[in-house]
Design a protein around this motif. Structure first.
Motif, PDB file in Angstrom:
ATOM      1  N   ARG A 190      20.719  49.757  21.758  1.00 53.59           N
ATOM      2  CA  ARG A 190      19.568  49.431  22.426  1.00 53.59           C
ATOM      3  C   ARG A 190      19.957  48.857  23.786  1.00 53.59           C
ATOM      4  NH1 ARG A 190      15.737  50.834  19.430  1.00 53.59           N
ATOM      5  NH2 ARG A 190      13.920  50.085  20.647  1.00 53.59           N
ATOM      6  N   THR A 191      20.312  49.587  24.618  1.00 50.24           N
ATOM      7  CA  THR A 191      20.566  49.257  25.884  1.00 50.24           C
ATOM      8  C   THR A 191      19.376  48.742  26.789  1.00 50.24           C
ATOM      9  OG1 THR A 191      20.340  51.461  27.008  1.00 50.24           O
ATOM     10  CG2 THR A 191      22.516  50.741  26.231  1.00 50.24           C
ATOM     11  N   SER A 192      19.488  48.018  28.059  1.00 48.05           N
ATOM     12  CA  SER A 192      18.396  47.684  28.768  1.00 48.05           C
ATOM     13  C   SER A 192      17.588  48.801  29.140  1.00 48.05           C
ATOM     14  CB  SER A 192      18.996  46.530  29.709  1.00 48.05           C
ATOM     15  OG  SER A 192      17.860  46.484  30.817  1.00 48.05           O
ATOM     16  N   ARG A 193      18.365  49.953  29.580  1.00 51.75           N
ATOM     17  CA  ARG A 193      17.808  51.132  30.124  1.00 51.75           C
ATOM     18  C   ARG A 193      16.781  51.720  29.144  1.00 51.75           C
ATOM     19  NH1 ARG A 193      20.481  55.469  33.323  1.00 51.75           N
ATOM     20  NH2 ARG A 193      19.298  57.086  33.255  1.00 51.75           N
ATOM     21  N   LEU A 194      17.410  51.936  27.821  1.00 55.48           N
ATOM     22  CA  LEU A 194      16.703  52.630  26.831  1.00 55.48           C
ATOM     23  C   LEU A 194      15.447  51.662  26.351  1.00 55.48           C
ATOM     24  CD1 LEU A 194      17.755  54.235  23.609  1.00 55.48           C
ATOM     25  CD2 LEU A 194      16.364  52.264  23.174  1.00 55.48           C
ATOM     26  N   LEU A 232       8.670  47.071  38.430  1.00 62.86           N
ATOM     27  CA  LEU A 232       8.157  48.008  37.307  1.00 62.86           C
ATOM     28  C   LEU A 232       9.245  48.141  36.314  1.00 62.86           C
ATOM     29  CD1 LEU A 232       6.093  49.878  35.913  1.00 62.86           C
ATOM     30  CD2 LEU A 232       7.039  51.735  37.279  1.00 62.86           C
ATOM     31  N   VAL A 233      10.586  48.136  36.766  1.00 65.54           N
ATOM     32  CA  VAL A 233      11.815  48.304  36.208  1.00 65.54           C
ATOM     33  C   VAL A 233      12.699  47.088  36.482  1.00 65.54           C
ATOM     34  CG1 VAL A 233      11.774  50.725  35.428  1.00 65.54           C
ATOM     35  CG2 VAL A 233      12.802  49.881  37.578  1.00 65.54           C
ATOM     36  N   ASP A 234      13.681  46.700  35.602  1.00 68.54           N
ATOM     37  CA  ASP A 234      14.725  45.674  36.179  1.00 68.54           C
ATOM     38  C   ASP A 234      16.002  46.194  36.019  1.00 68.54           C
ATOM     39  OD1 ASP A 234      16.076  43.364  36.277  1.00 68.54           O
ATOM     40  OD2 ASP A 234      15.343  42.428  34.584  1.00 68.54           O
ATOM     41  N   SER A 235      16.704  46.539  37.027  1.00 68.52           N
ATOM     42  CA  SER A 235      18.044  46.839  37.142  1.00 68.52           C
ATOM     43  C   SER A 235      19.013  45.905  36.953  1.00 68.52           C
ATOM     44  CB  SER A 235      18.302  47.746  38.488  1.00 68.52           C
ATOM     45  OG  SER A 235      18.130  47.154  39.433  1.00 68.52           O
ATOM     46  N   SER A 236      18.632  44.741  37.199  1.00 71.09           N
ATOM     47  CA  SER A 236      19.638  43.513  36.944  1.00 71.09           C
ATOM     48  C   SER A 236      20.257  43.267  35.732  1.00 71.09           C
ATOM     49  CB  SER A 236      18.879  42.286  37.371  1.00 71.09           C
ATOM     50  OG  SER A 236      18.010  41.718  36.525  1.00 71.09           O
ATOM     51  N   ARG A 237      19.737  43.764  34.778  1.00 75.84           N
ATOM     52  CA  ARG A 237      20.518  43.687  33.397  1.00 75.84           C
ATOM     53  C   ARG A 237      21.072  45.101  32.850  1.00 75.84           C
ATOM     54  NH1 ARG A 237      16.650  43.460  29.297  1.00 75.84           N
ATOM     55  NH2 ARG A 237      14.899  44.050  30.924  1.00 75.84           N
ATOM     56  N   GLY A 238      21.467  45.914  33.961  1.00 78.45           N
ATOM     57  CA  GLY A 238      22.153  47.020  33.549  1.00 78.45           C
ATOM     58  C   GLY A 238      21.489  48.190  33.643  1.00 78.45           C
ATOM     59  N   THR A 239      22.125  49.294  34.044  1.00 76.11           N
ATOM     60  CA  THR A 239      21.577  50.583  33.977  1.00 76.11           C
ATOM     61  C   THR A 239      22.411  51.664  32.876  1.00 76.11           C
ATOM     62  OG1 THR A 239      22.678  51.366  35.851  1.00 76.11           O
ATOM     63  CG2 THR A 239      20.552  50.445  36.033  1.00 76.11           C
ATOM     64  N   GLY A 240      23.292  51.263  32.408  1.00 82.66           N
ATOM     65  CA  GLY A 240      24.319  52.144  31.557  1.00 82.66           C
ATOM     66  C   GLY A 240      23.689  52.723  30.121  1.00 82.66           C
ATOM     67  N   MET A 256      30.360  51.633  24.946  1.00 83.22           N
ATOM     68  CA  MET A 256      30.860  51.496  26.056  1.00 83.22           C
ATOM     69  C   MET A 256      30.529  52.892  26.995  1.00 83.22           C
ATOM     70  SD  MET A 256      34.538  49.339  25.740  1.00 83.22           S
ATOM     71  CE  MET A 256      34.811  50.944  24.406  1.00 83.22           C
ATOM     72  N   SER A 257      30.044  52.756  28.190  1.00 85.15           N
ATOM     73  CA  SER A 257      30.034  53.760  29.158  1.00 85.15           C
ATOM     74  C   SER A 257      30.704  53.098  30.501  1.00 85.15           C
ATOM     75  CB  SER A 257      28.744  54.437  29.355  1.00 85.15           C
ATOM     76  OG  SER A 257      27.705  53.479  29.637  1.00 85.15           O
ATOM     77  N   GLU A 258      30.955  53.898  31.684  1.00 84.09           N
ATOM     78  CA  GLU A 258      31.819  53.049  32.662  1.00 84.09           C
ATOM     79  C   GLU A 258      30.803  52.788  33.542  1.00 84.09           C
ATOM     80  OE1 GLU A 258      33.402  57.281  34.116  1.00 84.09           O
ATOM     81  OE2 GLU A 258      34.341  56.440  32.455  1.00 84.09           O
ATOM     82  N   ASP A 259      29.597  52.969  33.422  1.00 80.79           N
ATOM     83  CA  ASP A 259      28.450  52.268  34.269  1.00 80.79           C
ATOM     84  C   ASP A 259      27.794  51.105  33.810  1.00 80.79           C
ATOM     85  OD1 ASP A 259      27.370  53.227  32.143  1.00 80.79           O
ATOM     86  OD2 ASP A 259      25.948  54.704  32.945  1.00 80.79           O
ATOM     87  N   ASP A 260      28.650  50.465  33.089  1.00 81.55           N
ATOM     88  CA  ASP A 260      27.869  49.088  32.537  1.00 81.55           C
ATOM     89  C   ASP A 260      28.909  48.055  31.949  1.00 81.55           C
ATOM     90  OD1 ASP A 260      25.823  47.404  32.188  1.00 81.55           O
ATOM     91  OD2 ASP A 260      24.363  48.484  31.658  1.00 81.55           O
ATOM     92  N   LEU A 261      28.345  46.967  31.633  1.00 80.15           N
ATOM     93  CA  LEU A 261      29.126  46.124  30.815  1.00 80.15           C
ATOM     94  C   LEU A 261      28.992  47.016  29.367  1.00 80.15           C
ATOM     95  CD1 LEU A 261      28.769  44.205  33.009  1.00 80.15           C
ATOM     96  CD2 LEU A 261      28.408  42.473  31.487  1.00 80.15           C
ATOM     97  N   PRO A 262      29.843  46.273  28.215  1.00 82.42           N
ATOM     98  CA  PRO A 262      29.769  46.747  27.093  1.00 82.42           C
ATOM     99  C   PRO A 262      28.540  46.424  26.373  1.00 82.42           C
ATOM    100  CG  PRO A 262      31.961  45.819  27.448  1.00 82.42           C
ATOM    101  CD  PRO A 262      31.109  45.603  28.582  1.00 82.42           C
TER     102      PRO A 262
END
Length: 601
Positions: A190-194, A232-240, A256-262
């Motif tokens: 459950r990433t921030s993006r999802l 509308l969206v918050d990119s500060s908490r990661g986009t991975g 992990m994915s290489e576009d964000d923190l684990p």
């Protein structure tokens, strides 16, 4: 697994974004806030299960319960009238200008959703824990724990291009217990993006590989930045998407994915999975980390890299102590941002590839994609002493026309002339950008290769170990990472991109032992698990093949999914676990022992 990392500087949204999950967002229409698990128009047709090809004991499983969509842990922001109007205008621009423009051009196969997420690459729903699975054969008594494997599983159908690497991260967990017992579950990380897309009810974050091509890609990036700017969206908490690698370190399973923190994911006592949250090592990590960190079996430290597509220095190296305390960053100067998906360690060095697949965002202005194969560049490897606090000690050695997407292992030797030498075992891919750009009818080659680099003369040699097979995503015994290993276990990547079997390669003789899945059956990366004794893994000193190999297999004829377990020494199957749900082809995995499960943070 693999994505560009873009950041924007915007004002954070309303704190209401982090409160309850009962709000609704009104633009031109009203959207009820709920998670829609894979609301794709394309659904898998259900066929009657054919009788298994080998006798089974009477089934002791129950029908799978229906999965209720989980509620997001966030809510939509409260928008003022200006924000609502701006959001509505942005939606109108997307639907009336960007989408029609994209549909004028046929998508290449590498970003065509009809190709990238079809068949067993298509997404599945979450599956709660299902106990009492049917087992053929005998699960070895020494295998007690959970096999977890990551993969890309888009929650929402893409509106434009989609690459296999763009999907939301989903972890599949197979628990092996005593008395031949096994259970299975799978959950989204459950990433921030999802979470934010689930609340909005659609895909809204740009897909770094599938969508960021040409002028439409720039337009989509601009749309996202505009939506972030209005709150509308918050990119500060990661986009991975956390869809590629998995490592267990210091009591935590990290996705992990290489576009964000684990992201920290907990394996619960019943075998289910729970996302704890984005993990910054207690404030020590403030930048993305690649999906293939290395645990040094001799020291217990975790070594990692981070690359940045936009800002210099484009590459950094750092490590974590056994207590999770981060070292200082070592800035590594590169002339241009380079994709560094994997690297290697030896007992005394970090081995850093600087190869020919690079990022050139300017190519988007000219209508292309940002990931390119730079033929004018000479591939090289940097050998960095582990204890150095800056890049002054790096020894760069050219290895021309070499692109290893994955490195299996590396170690130190003394040459016949008495020179210190670093040996790297990796899968060299040709064309180097074959994963990211359409290659037409050119066949893709992935050759298991030995690279030897002389630290005194700074010369290199290459030798293809198995020229007759496409071999990718391989592993050695984790107890010999950074030390000389005899065997490596590779996926036979034929027919590309599916994997038809497992190859055990003797690195000394070049001999190959194969386990083929059979007609219509395909798998992915094989995982080597050392034999456990007294609750702990066998240590180096044992043969590299005194353990077991496991991996998920899909029978595309029978339409069934299984876990196969092989004895590494004989390469013969000792057990097969029939799974209650389809498991798509995925990326990388690991095994968390029963003892490590008790030590979870």
């Amino acid at each position: 697994m693999h994505a560009l990392h873009f950041t924007t500087t915007t004002s954070p949204p309303s704190p209401a974004l982090l409160q309850n999950a009962t709000q609704t967002y009104t633009a031109t229409t009203q959207i009820t806030c709920k998670i829609l698990i894979n609301p794709s128009k394309k659904t898998l047709t259900h066929k009657t299960q054919k009788p298994p090809r080998q006798p089974l004991p009477p089934p002791n499983t129950k029908p799978l319960p229906q999965v209720n969509p989980a509620k997001p842990n966030i809510s939509l922001p409260h928008l003022n009238p200006f924000q609502k109007l701006a959001a509505s205008l942005l939606d109108a621009v997307e639907t009336s200008l960007i989408v029609p423009q994209e549909k004028k051009h046929a998508l290449p196969k590498n970003i065509d959703p009809a190709v990238q997420i079809s068949g067993n690459f298509a997404p599945v729903q979450e599956c709660p824990v299902h106990h009492g699975l049917e087992v053929v054969g005998q699960i070895p008594d020494c295998l007690r724990g959970v096999y977890v494997r990551n993969g890309a599983n888009p929650m929402f159908p893409p509106s434009g291009g989609h690459h296999l690497f763009d999907g939301d991260g989903m972890i599949h967990a197979l628990t092996l217990g005593s008395s031949n017992r096994a259970s299975y579950s799978c959950r989204y990380t459950r990433t921030s993006r999802l979470e934010q897309e689930a609340m909005l009810g659609r895909s809204i974050f740009p897909k770094p590989i599938g969508e960021l091509h040409g002028h439409s890609g720039l337009a989509r990036l601009g749309m996202f930045m505009a939506r972030a700017a209005i709150g509308l969206v918050d990119s500060s908490r990661g986009t991975g998407v956390a869809n590629a690698g998995l490592v267990y370190f210091n009591g935590r399973l990290l996705a992990m994915s290489e576009d964000d923190l684990p992201y920290s994911v907990k394996i619960k006592g019943d075998g289910d999975l729970e996302t704890i949250g984005r993990f910054d090592f207690n404030g020590g990590l403030n930048r993305p980390m690649i999906a293939h960190p290395k645990v040094d079996p001799l020291t217990g430290e975790l070594h990692a890299l981070s690359y940045d597509v936009v800002k210099k220095p484009h590459l950094k190296y750092f490590r974590f102590s056994t207590c999770g305390i981060k070292s200082r960053d070592v800035d590594i100067t590169l002339d241009q941002p380079t994709m560094v998906h994997d690297f290697a360690i030896t007992q005394n060095y970090v081995v850093i590839p600087d190869q020919q697949v690079v990022f050139k965002l300017s190519k988007m202005i000219k209508g292309g994609g940002p990931v390119i194969y730079d033929r004018s560049k000479t591939s090289r490897f940097g050998i960095l002493p582990k204890g150095h606090v800056d890049e002054s000690g790096i020894c760069w050695i050219d290895v021309p026309d070499c692109f290893c997407f994955h490195l299996c292992n590396s170690w130190e030797e003394i040459s016949d002339a008495g020179d210190p030498t670093v040996v790297v075992i990796g899968s060299c891919m040709d064309p180097p950008d074959s994963i990211f750009n359409e290659q037409g009818n050119n066949p893709i080659r992935a050759e298991l290769t030995e690279i030897r680099m002389n630290l005194r003369t700074r010369e290199s040699t290459r030798r293809v170990l198995v020229p007759s097979l496409n071999l990718e995503v391989g592993q050695v015994n984790k107890q010999v990472v950074g030390q000389k290993s005899k065997y490596v276990y590779m996926a036979i990547a034929e027919p590309w991109p599916r994997c038809s079997g497992i190859a055990k390669v003797d690195l000394e003789t070049g001999s190959v032992s194969k386990y083929m899945y059979g007609s219509g059956r395909f798998g992915g990366e094989p995982l080597y698990v050392p034999r456990q004794r007294n609750g702990s893994m066998a240590h180096h000193g044992e043969d590299d093949d005194e353990g077991f190999i496991m991996g998920f297999v899909r029978d595309e004829v029978e339409e069934s999914s299984e876990l196969v377990i092989l004895e590494a020494s004989s390469m013969k199957q000792v057990a097969l676990v029939r799974l209650p749900a389809r498991v798509p082809y995925g990326f990388h995995g690991t095994f968390v022992s029963e003892q490590d499960l008790k030590l979870q943070a």
